[in-house]
Design an enzyme around this catalytic site. Structure first.
Site: not given
Ligand code: MN
Length: 738
Positions: A89, A93-94, A154
């Protein structure tokens, strides 16, 4: 994964492998080889991708996605697709891994869920990021519910591990959870998650009270268990006549719900009777479960006397989030009230794990439809979206997070509306045309006002008239989003029609002045401070803008309107950002804001009257100036969640010699006219404090007093409360938030 794993040391590797093994053990759903392969691959990919990141606590970052996946599997009961997506997840993004790569390696479904999760993050540049975020959460709900369920997991893990974050970030995340995720968890029937969210939020917002209640719960544990046994024992025997296996146990209530009771009932912990509920779970086949529930009910109420008005039957009519259960309150040993919840294993599974469990039982019953209905509502509100984000959010909250009311059409069809909905809402619910032309309303054959609040079982008749039109006043008589937005768009239409007269008048006027239309209309819009041409037209048509004195405001210079210069115009302040203007110190209480002293102008919120020592934050209001609120202020959650970027850290500078207003509610046994005397003596003479106001009201041997006084800080206030509590005849003293 050979070269980059260098950033993990031996200890890290052990931790990671242990977490992964735990995840695999937690998976209950059936898996084929492909599922197993995907989970393994996702794990390996994420371990490498996150290898350079650490969490605030210092742990390797990868432990977070693994734990989120475990929550999905074990606590929400999701299957392999969701588990893979949960592990991935944060990857897009990271890290450098792209969405395309995820799609290629794991297929469209997982790729799409990961995309949805990626999109849910970020976005803080708009006026109301939370409202926008919320909308995105809902949109993803329509794409695939698992996006939202993984997002919940999350959030839950982040809330559980918030300890290493700075305080103001904790508050912000807690507020956002309070605003979006807790209600959504409730709506999706994830009761366990919702309850834990609420407790975690409280732990952050009100740490002292949280610890106090949890200690008290711990201390009273033995006594409580003894009582539960004395309640259950006589029942267990009787229950053996039921032809199905049953389980019966006492279940403690959440700290948050206990705190709520203390607040609303204004009683101390010791006087809260229902610190737990008793639950009876029956293992019965689907077609027998209802009957079994009622059988158990009759046994319970044979042994313990029931309080009939406390019977709640969600077995016959389940809640729209799918909740099914039979609740009753009975009088237990020592005259104490006890809530008993009766349900089947299946109902219990659904109650605890909501949506996810529904999938498991899909097809068994038409019950799954309640979700589809709800999702249709979500879709409708999202589609009907020409409103600003905040209005949208409010509509949403009133419509989709509330309990509902069941009413009937004259033909006997049941309609479900949100609790608080009015007769006029009902008309719009039937059809927007019925709403538009609604002339009068009957409930159970009696005429009622349009704003009549519907009650369960009401039968509603709408009488329409072709000439009827919605008016501004109708907006105050509806609560549902549908009715509201239909009325608003109809008003807009009316406004536009009305505005046409204004436009024609303006055209004539400009022609007379011999100025160009296109070149000058927008000058006028701006000059009079409107947002659009239609707004100006409307204002002209209702004579809010007077065209006859146009010449006082403008000179005509070569077909152009030029504003007459104003004599005194204040422009000096326009350049300074709002709330950041320097201000001379005026002997107000001192706070350090955002790490600096004397840089900001601020006022104490009148809604929660903070005193020195309270947990506070500063809010940069839209109208300029900072307001200081207590973190427990009812407004705070709203503000923090919606406008997180406007929040500044605020800390008291101790020792500053200033006074604060604090309001106390004092209750007690009426000991005659001497009460005021004694209380005010204690406050002003003994404690040496100033009283601003004092009201007292007595009835039937009790009194209730409200005193407003000036104190220097929270410690002093606590002393006052303690001293007053100890006075004879005083039974309770609490601080009130306006
Ligand atoms: Mn997260």
């Amino acid at each position: 994964m050979s070269t980059q794993t260098a950033t993990y040391n031996t200890e890290d590797k052990q931790l990671i492998q242990q977490a992964y093994r735990q995840l695999l053990n937690s998976i209950k759903s059936k898996m084929d080889d492909r599922d197993r392969k995907h989970i393994r691959e996702a794990y390996e990919l994420a371990v490498v991708a996150h290898s350079k990141q650490r969490r605030k606590s210092g742990e390797p970052y990868i432990l977070h996605p693994i734990e989120v996946a475990r929550i999905c599997a074990e606590e929400i009961g999701l299957g392999p697709t969701a588990i893979v997506a949960a592990i991935l997840h944060d990857v897009v993004e990271d890290t450098e891994i792209t969405s395309v790569k995820i799609h290629e390696q794991f297929g469209e479904k997982i790729g799409m869920i990961v995309d949805g999760l990626t999109k849910l993050d970020g976005l803080y540049e708009v006026e109301s990021p939370q409202a926008e975020n919320f909308k995105k959460v809902l949109q993803s709900l329509l794409v695939d519910v698992r996006v939202v369920l993984i997002k919940m997991a999350d959030r839950l893990h982040n809330m559980r591990t918030l300890g290493s974050m700075p305080r103001h970030k904790q508050l912000k995340i807690a507020a956002e959870t309070d605003f979006i995720y807790a209600p959504l968890a409730h709506r999706l029937g994830l009761y366990n998650l919702k309850t834990e969210f609420e407790d975690l939020i409280m732990k952050i917002k009100e740490p002292a009270i949280y610890t106090e209640i949890s200690n008290q719960l711990q201390e009273s544990k033995d006594q409580r268990e003894e009582f539960i046994d004395s309640f259950i024992d006589p029942l267990s025997e009787e229950l053996s006549v039921i032809p199905f296996p049953t389980r019966i146990f006492g279940r403690p209530k959440s700290i948050y719900s206990i705190w709520n009771k203390i607040k609303t009932k204004k009683v101390p912990f010791e006087e809260i009777y229902d610190l737990f509920a008793v639950r009876i779970i029956i293992t019965a086949p689907l077609e027998k479960e209802k009957q079994a529930c009622w059988q158990v009910y009759s046994i319970v109420t044979d042994v313990h006397i029931p309080i009939p008005e406390r019977l709640k039957d969600w077995v016959t009519t389940p809640k729209s989030n799918g909740y099914e259960s039979l609740h009753t309150t009975v009088i237990g040993p020592k005259g104490k009230y006890v809530e008993v919840q009766i349900r089947s294993e299946r109902m219990d599974d659904i109650a605890e794990r909501g949506f996810a469990a529904h999938w498991k039982y899909k097809g068994q019953r038409t019950q799954g439809n309640v979700y589809n209905n709800w999702l249709d509502n979500v879709r409708e509100i999202l589609e009907n979206d020409d409103e600003d984000a905040i209005q949208f959010l409010n509509d949403f909250k009133t419509n989709l997070f509330q309990e509902e009311v069941y009413v009937y059409t004259p033909k006997g069809d049941m309609r479900v509306l949100p609790k608080g909905a009015t007769a006029l809402d009902f008309a719009f619910h039937i059809h927007s045309d019925v709403g538009y032309h609604c002339a009068s309303l009957k409930v159970n054959n009696k005429l009622v006002p349009m704003g009549y609040k519907l009650k369960n079982g009401d039968q509603v008749t709408v009488i329409t008239k072709e000439s009827q039109r919605p008016s501004e006043a109708w907006l105050k008589m509806v609560v549902t989003g549908k009715a509201r937005s239909k009325i608003r768009s109809s008003m807009k239409e009316e406004r536009r029609k009305q505005g046409e007269f204004g436009m024609e008048a303006l055209q004539r006027k400009l022609r007379n002045l011999k100025v160009d239309w296109e070149e000058n209309v927008d000058t006028l819009v701006q000059y009079f401070g409107f947002n659009s041409r239609p707004d100006l037209y409307f204002a002209i048509s209702v004579e809010q803008v007077n065209l006859s004195d146009l010449k006082e405001h403008f000179n005509v210079e070569g077909h152009k309107l030029v504003p007459v210069p104003k004599v005194q115009e204040v422009i000096e302040e326009a350049s300074a950002p709002r709330g950041k203007r320097k201000k001379k110190y005026t002997g107000q209480p001192k706070l350090m804001i955002d790490g600096t002293v004397d840089q900001y102008e601020y006022q104490l919120g009148t809604c929660c009257s903070p005193v020195q020592g309270d947990d506070v934050f500063a809010y940069n209001s839209a109208t300029g100036g900072l307001k200081i609120h207590r973190t427990s202020c009812p407004n705070a959650t709203n503000l923090m969640a919606r406008f997180g970027y406007r929040i500044l850290r605020a800390e008291w500078i101790m020792g500053a010699n200033t006074s604060f207003v604090a309001d106390l509610l004092i209750t007690g046994v009426d000991s005659g006219p001497g009460v005021i005397q004694t209380l005010s003596n204690q406050i002003s003479s003994t404690l040496g404090l100033n009283i601003r106001s004092f009201y007292i009201d007595g009835h039937e041997g009790f009194f209730e007093g409200r005193v407003s006084l000036l104190v220097t800080n929270k410690d002093q206030l606590n002393i006052v409360i303690r001293v007053l509590k100890n006075l004879e005849g005083v039974s309770n003293v609490t601080r009130i938030e306006a």
